[in-house]
Design an enzyme around this catalytic site. Structure first.
Site, mmCIF file in Angstrom:
data_model
loop_
_atom_site.group_PDB
_atom_site.id
_atom_site.type_symbol
_atom_site.label_atom_id
_atom_site.label_comp_id
_atom_site.label_asym_id
_atom_site.label_seq_id
_atom_site.Cartn_x
_atom_site.Cartn_y
_atom_site.Cartn_z
ATOM 1 N N GLU A 124 0.801 -1.235 0.000
ATOM 2 C CA GLU A 124 0.000 0.000 0.000
ATOM 3 C C GLU A 124 0.830 1.280 0.000
ATOM 4 O O GLU A 124 0.574 2.201 0.777
ATOM 5 C CB GLU A 124 -0.970 -0.013 1.193
ATOM 6 C CG GLU A 124 -1.894 -1.214 1.186
ATOM 7 C CD GLU A 124 -2.914 -1.200 2.324
ATOM 8 O OE1 GLU A 124 -2.817 -0.352 3.224
ATOM 9 O OE2 GLU A 124 -3.818 -2.062 2.296
ATOM 10 N N ASN A 167 2.182 -5.188 -3.188
ATOM 11 C CA ASN A 167 0.774 -5.491 -2.934
ATOM 12 C C ASN A 167 -0.013 -4.207 -2.661
ATOM 13 O O ASN A 167 0.463 -3.332 -1.926
ATOM 14 C CB ASN A 167 0.704 -6.410 -1.691
ATOM 15 C CG ASN A 167 -0.650 -7.049 -1.458
ATOM 16 O OD1 ASN A 167 -1.211 -7.662 -2.357
ATOM 17 N ND2 ASN A 167 -1.161 -6.921 -0.241
ATOM 18 N N HIS A 221 -10.337 -6.162 -2.458
ATOM 19 C CA HIS A 221 -11.440 -5.960 -1.506
ATOM 20 C C HIS A 221 -12.542 -5.254 -2.289
ATOM 21 O O HIS A 221 -12.471 -4.051 -2.524
ATOM 22 C CB HIS A 221 -10.976 -5.110 -0.315
ATOM 23 C CG HIS A 221 -9.893 -5.761 0.491
ATOM 24 N ND1 HIS A 221 -10.113 -6.913 1.210
ATOM 25 C CD2 HIS A 221 -8.595 -5.434 0.681
ATOM 26 C CE1 HIS A 221 -8.983 -7.274 1.825
ATOM 27 N NE2 HIS A 221 -8.047 -6.392 1.512
ATOM 28 N N GLU A 223 -6.046 -10.760 -1.309
ATOM 29 C CA GLU A 223 -6.890 -10.517 -0.121
ATOM 30 C C GLU A 223 -8.355 -10.465 -0.524
ATOM 31 O O GLU A 223 -9.132 -9.656 -0.002
ATOM 32 C CB GLU A 223 -6.492 -9.203 0.571
ATOM 33 C CG GLU A 223 -5.029 -9.153 0.965
ATOM 34 C CD GLU A 223 -4.639 -7.889 1.729
ATOM 35 O OE1 GLU A 223 -5.518 -7.155 2.204
ATOM 36 O OE2 GLU A 223 -3.423 -7.644 1.834
HETATM 37 C C1 XIL Z 1 -6.408 -6.291 8.197
HETATM 38 C C2 XIL Z 1 -6.752 -7.461 9.101
HETATM 39 O O1 XIL Z 1 -7.657 -8.294 8.414
HETATM 40 C C3 XIL Z 1 -7.355 -6.970 10.399
HETATM 41 O O2 XIL Z 1 -7.495 -8.046 11.316
HETATM 42 C C4 XIL Z 1 -6.477 -5.890 11.024
HETATM 43 O O3 XIL Z 1 -7.129 -5.346 12.161
HETATM 44 C C5 XIL Z 1 -6.174 -4.791 10.030
HETATM 45 O O4 XIL Z 1 -5.585 -5.352 8.881
HETATM 46 N N1 XIL Z 1 -4.989 -4.592 3.612
HETATM 47 C C6 XIL Z 1 -4.010 -5.442 4.082
HETATM 48 C C7 XIL Z 1 -4.273 -6.330 5.238
HETATM 49 O O5 XIL Z 1 -2.942 -5.527 3.460
HETATM 50 O O6 XIL Z 1 -3.130 -6.528 6.037
HETATM 51 C C8 XIL Z 1 -5.398 -5.796 6.085
HETATM 52 O O7 XIL Z 1 -5.704 -6.771 7.071
HETATM 53 C C9 XIL Z 1 -6.608 -5.461 5.247
HETATM 54 C C10 XIL Z 1 -6.281 -4.404 4.226
#
Ligand code: XIL
Length: 297
Positions: free
Chosen positions: A127, A169, A205, A232
């Protein structure tokens, strides 16, 4: 095949999930985990705050539990995430400049060395780009150490674990847009200058649907000579099952799309509270989205 895990292997891919160490004592959770998934990503346990809670003191206990249970069940492990502006420990958040740069590189070296040879792919940097529509870097304290912080991170990771696939990522890079194009241009630059990068992860997401150019976006990155992975995946909303099928088919249509990871097992395990974005309901029953993925594989 009758499981996501086996169906993906038949296509030369992996199908994985995020795992929380705190849930490994739940027998419904572990039954689904080991039956349906051939790869795992630690949801939080390999992040900076978890692995280096105070400077120079490393704690791998939860990450190692996830690794051990994966190895015992023949699963690949994705490493997540070595350098990220979020979930940094407080001590690192208070640093800046060259001190922070050194701390970040030491962190990468230590963690990647601890897990050397055990990780299929590492999210080396997570990110790092902004959502401003202009393709800017995110203005984080890591970025403030110098624009070359990303390549420095990748070089440190390669030196520590030469066999891991090294990934960049991000989210909102799932279609062709200013942010994904900025990542694309970074990969072009890294390839031209020999900065070690092996893959790009698309968090995915999503809400209701995938972007119409989802497959085309994966393909343009693959054409640069990097693997692509869906890292993810979770999808909320009315088009859920169809969108899951679309994403799965897009990965299969891109030869360098090596695998898909969903961000949790049951809806009740999801970080998106109330969104019900996953493949199993709170009781561990298969949803329509599960069947859509299995049929698409
Ligand atoms: C999220 C987890 O799912 C949660 O449990 C935590 O509180 C916050 O992080 N992008 C990512 C992940 O790369 O690491 C994140 O995971 C979600 C968004």
């Amino acid at each position: 095949a009758t499981t996501l895990r086996a169906a993906a292997v038949e296509k030369g891919r992996y199908f994985g999930t995020a795992v929380a160490a705190s849930r490994l004592g739940d027998s419904t959770y572990t039954r689904i985990l080991n039956t349906e998934f051939g790869s795992v990503t630690a949801e939080n346990e390999m992040k900076w705050d978890a692995t280096e809670p105070s400077r120079g003191t490393f704690n791998y206990s939860s990450g190692d539990r996830i690794l051990a249970q994966a190895q015992a069940n023949g699963q690949l492990v994705r490493g997540h995430a070595l350098a990220w502006h979020s979930q940094m420990p407080g001590w690192a958040q208070s640093l800046s400049g060259s001190t922070l740069r050194s701390a970040m590189l030491n962190h990468i070296t230590q963690v990647a060395t601890h897990y050397r040879g055990k990780i299929h792919s590492w999210d080396v940097v997570n990110e790092a780009f902004a959502d401003d529509g202009r393709g800017s870097r995110r203005n984080s304290i890591l970025q403030q150490t110098g624009n070359d912080w990303i390549e420095a991170a990748f070089r440190a990771a390669r030196a520590a674990d030469p066999s891991a696939r090294l990934c960049y990522n991000d989210y909102n890079t799932d279609g062709v847009n200013a942010k994904s194009t900025a990542v694309y241009n970074m990969v072009v630059d890294f390839k031209a200058r020999g900065v070690p990068i092996d893959c790009v992860g698309f968090q995915s997401h999503l809400t209701n649907s995938a972007p119409g150019d989802y497959q085309a976006n994966l393909q343009r990155f693959a054409n640069l000579g990097v693997d692509v992975q869906i890292t993810e995946l979770d999808i909320s909303g009315s088009g859920q099952a169809d969108a899951y099928a679309t994403v799965t088919k897009a990965c299969l249509a891109v030869s360098r799309c090596t695998g898909i990871t969903v961000w949790g097992i049951r809806d009740s395990d999801s970080w998106r509270t109330g969104a019900n974005p996953l493949l199993f309901d709170a009781n561990g029953n298969k949803k329509a989205a599960y069947t859509a993925v299995l049929n698409a594989l």
